[in-house]
Write an enzyme that holds these catalytic residues in place. Structure first.
Site, PDB file in Angstrom:
ATOM      1  N   LYS A  44       0.833  -1.212   0.000  1.00 52.15           N
ATOM      2  CA  LYS A  44       0.000   0.000   0.000  1.00 52.15           C
ATOM      3  C   LYS A  44       0.868   1.264   0.000  1.00 52.15           C
ATOM      4  O   LYS A  44       0.585   2.211  -0.738  1.00 52.15           O
ATOM      5  CB  LYS A  44      -0.931  -0.034   1.219  1.00 52.15           C
ATOM      6  CG  LYS A  44      -1.966   1.064   1.250  1.00 52.15           C
ATOM      7  CD  LYS A  44      -3.217   0.619   1.998  1.00 52.15           C
ATOM      8  CE  LYS A  44      -3.037   0.594   3.498  1.00 52.15           C
ATOM      9  NZ  LYS A  44      -2.834   1.935   4.070  1.00 52.15           N
ATOM     10  N   SER A 188       7.547   8.856  11.894  1.00 53.53           N
ATOM     11  CA  SER A 188       6.376   8.748  11.022  1.00 53.53           C
ATOM     12  C   SER A 188       6.797   8.967   9.580  1.00 53.53           C
ATOM     13  O   SER A 188       7.259  10.053   9.211  1.00 53.53           O
ATOM     14  CB  SER A 188       5.328   9.798  11.417  1.00 53.53           C
ATOM     15  OG  SER A 188       4.414   9.970  10.345  1.00 53.53           O
ATOM     16  N   ASP A 336       1.706  -1.119  11.805  1.00 56.24           N
ATOM     17  CA  ASP A 336       0.345  -1.501  11.394  1.00 56.24           C
ATOM     18  C   ASP A 336      -0.007  -2.936  11.803  1.00 56.24           C
ATOM     19  O   ASP A 336      -1.127  -3.391  11.549  1.00 56.24           O
ATOM     20  CB  ASP A 336       0.201  -1.362   9.874  1.00 56.24           C
ATOM     21  CG  ASP A 336       0.271   0.105   9.435  1.00 56.24           C
ATOM     22  OD1 ASP A 336      -0.099   0.982  10.236  1.00 56.24           O
ATOM     23  OD2 ASP A 336       0.707   0.366   8.295  1.00 56.24           O
ATOM     24  N   ARG A 410      -7.881  -3.109   9.316  1.00 51.40           N
ATOM     25  CA  ARG A 410      -7.013  -4.071  10.002  1.00 51.40           C
ATOM     26  C   ARG A 410      -7.687  -4.666  11.243  1.00 51.40           C
ATOM     27  O   ARG A 410      -7.394  -5.791  11.637  1.00 51.40           O
ATOM     28  CB  ARG A 410      -5.670  -3.427  10.346  1.00 51.40           C
ATOM     29  CG  ARG A 410      -4.903  -2.993   9.090  1.00 51.40           C
ATOM     30  CD  ARG A 410      -3.440  -2.764   9.349  1.00 51.40           C
ATOM     31  NE  ARG A 410      -2.880  -1.809   8.412  1.00 51.40           N
ATOM     32  CZ  ARG A 410      -2.479  -2.111   7.168  1.00 51.40           C
ATOM     33  NH1 ARG A 410      -2.573  -3.333   6.721  1.00 51.40           N
ATOM     34  NH2 ARG A 410      -1.972  -1.166   6.387  1.00 51.40           N
TER      35      ARG A 410
END
Ligand code: S3P
Length: 455
Positions: A44, A188, A336, A410
């Site tokens: 992604k 980040s 994630d 998720r």
């Protein structure tokens, strides 16, 4: 193993040719062992970047293996709004004709559910003279945007948002920004990328310093698009003004999506599965390390270079897992994956401790709260803290819970994976969000033999 290991049964990338149905509820329950070979969809992060960079580059960028999930479709819509031509040629194969002079979209740009999409696009278009308003779905409009808007303001962008720094936000740039030396308070990649992309429109050197290394796809891909980029420890610099040049991007398989069939196989007795074409970039593989420490039998093989990244196939067998303490400094490389790690932890012997993950509170949902409630409603003991959680594992979880997925793909997939090792059926309220990152999730899981269905 019942099936041959020569050809994947299902390729998780076949999205547009087999669109995800508009369903809502879905269930999963324990059944037979999972076996077979599958391929997870394109990454992604790399897919977003290939569209955004291509849309602003001189020339025609070709992309193969693109993730055709809802998030990427939002980014394609966004870049078309700035006048880039983005066309589909085949399954996963796209052509992007960059616009040398992005236009200001006449209507708000809707980035759907995608934090990566909106934050990277805001940074990237700030390098040009544009005005644009950005918005998104219920999840995205509740996520913090000051982390992007504040540094962009320091570079000379005029930015407005809601009073508490959320979308809708409007940015206006004259395309001649000041360079910035930015010490990011968090690791980040979205923040790092937005600032570096804006830095391409500044005269001078823009540097982002991070407390830990976040994923490095922007650095790698900017180089492929002809930008000279300097990496010095945890600091990354670009010197502007600089123009992107079209490239060919081959998108490798997403390790964050591979995590779901992987954990499913680990917790389902008798399972033996191969997941092919997984990107092994070390800024993304923290989950594999953690699962290995938990006793997971993961055998990586067939290492090769594809699209500038190392990829491998992984054979996963059902394993007796044990709880571990996850080092907080590993968080950026598996940021994630905590919800699905929590599912593995719920099926492990002993306690798993996760700390230093406050960032999970501002993902597609508050993922610490959502994961804790996913597990609790299925009979698993969780102690939640502001920046982490501790999970007490058991051999088979009671299950029987109905999980509210809070607009979070998720959380949805993690709940369904848990159902494969639960005594009673696990259900979720909304499976449609899964198409965000893994449009063929049900087909891939069912091909392995999982008792999972959307209704
Ligand atoms: C991403 C960065 C991470 C990650 C997200 C994708 C990216 O977000 O959670 O899913 O592609 O840059 P943060 O930058 O907020 O950590």
């Amino acid at each position: 193993m019942r099936r041959s290991f020569s050809t994947p049964q299902v390729d998780g990338n076949f999205a547009m040719s087999t669109p995800a149905p508009a369903f809502h509820r879905a269930i999963a329950r324990s059944g037979r062992a999972l076996t077979g070979i599958v391929r997870t969809p394109g990454d992604k992060s790399i897919s977003h970047r290939s569209i955004i960079f291509g849309a602003l580059a001189e020339g025609v960028t070709t992309i193969s293996g693109l993730l055709e999930g809802a998030d990427i479709m939002s980014t394609i819509g966004a870049m078309r709004a700035f006048d880039a031509r983005v066309e589909r040629r085949d399954v996963g194969v796209w052509e992007v004709t960059g616009t040398p002079t992005p236009v200001s979209p006449g209507v708000p740009v809707d980035c759907g559910n995608s934090g990566t999409g909106v934050r990277l696009v805001m940074g990237a278009v700030s390098a040009y003279p544009v005005t644009a308003t950005f918005t998104g779905d219920a999840s995205l409009t509740s996520r913090p945007m000051r982390r992007i808007l504040d540094p962009l303001r320091r570079m000379g962008v005029t930015a407005t948002s809601t009073a508490d720094g959320r979308l809708p936000a409007t940015i206006t740039s004259n395309g001649r920004l000041s360079p910035l030396d930015y010490h990011s308070p968090r690791a980040s990649a979205q923040v790092k990328s937005a600032i570096l992309l804006a830095g391409l429109g500044a005269t001078g050197t823009t540097t982002v310093h991070e407390p830990e290394r976040s994923r490095d796809h922007t650095e790698n891909m900017l180089r492929a698009f002809g930008i000279s980029i300097k990496v010095d420890g945890l600091s990354v610099s670009v010197t502007g003004p600089a123009k992107l040049r079209a490239a060919h991007v081959h998108v490798p398989g997403d390790p964050s999506s591979a995590a779901f069939p992987m954990v499913a196989a680990l917790i389902t007795p008798g399972s033996d599965v191969i997941i092919e074409n997984i990107m092994m970039n070390p800024t993304r593989t923290g989950l594999f390390e953690t699962l290995t420490e938990m006793g997971a039998e993961l055998r990586k093989f067939n290492f090769r270079i594809s699209g500038g990244e190392t990829v491998a196939d992984i054979r996963v067998r059902h394993s007796e897992l044990r709880g571990v303490t996850v080092p907080p400094e590993r968080a950026p490389s598996m940021i994630d994956e905590y919800p699905v790690l929590a599912v593995a932890s719920a099926c492990a012997k002993g306690e798993t401790v996760m700390n230093g993950i406050h960032e999970l509170r501002v993902k597609e949902s508050d993922r610490i709260a959502a994961t804790a409630s996913l597990l609790r409603c299925n009979g698993v003991e969780v102690r939640e803290r502001d920046d982490g959680m501790t999970i007490t594992g058991m051999k088979t979880v009671p299950g029987g819970g109905h999980v509210v997925i809070r607009h979070d793909h998720r959380i949805a997939m993690s709940a369904l994976v848990l159902g494969l090792n639960a005594r009673a059926t696990v259900s979720i309220d909304d499976a449609s969000m899964i198409a965000t990152s893994f449009p063929n999730f049900f087909r891939v899981m069912q091909a392995l033999g999982a008792d999972m269905a959307a209704s």
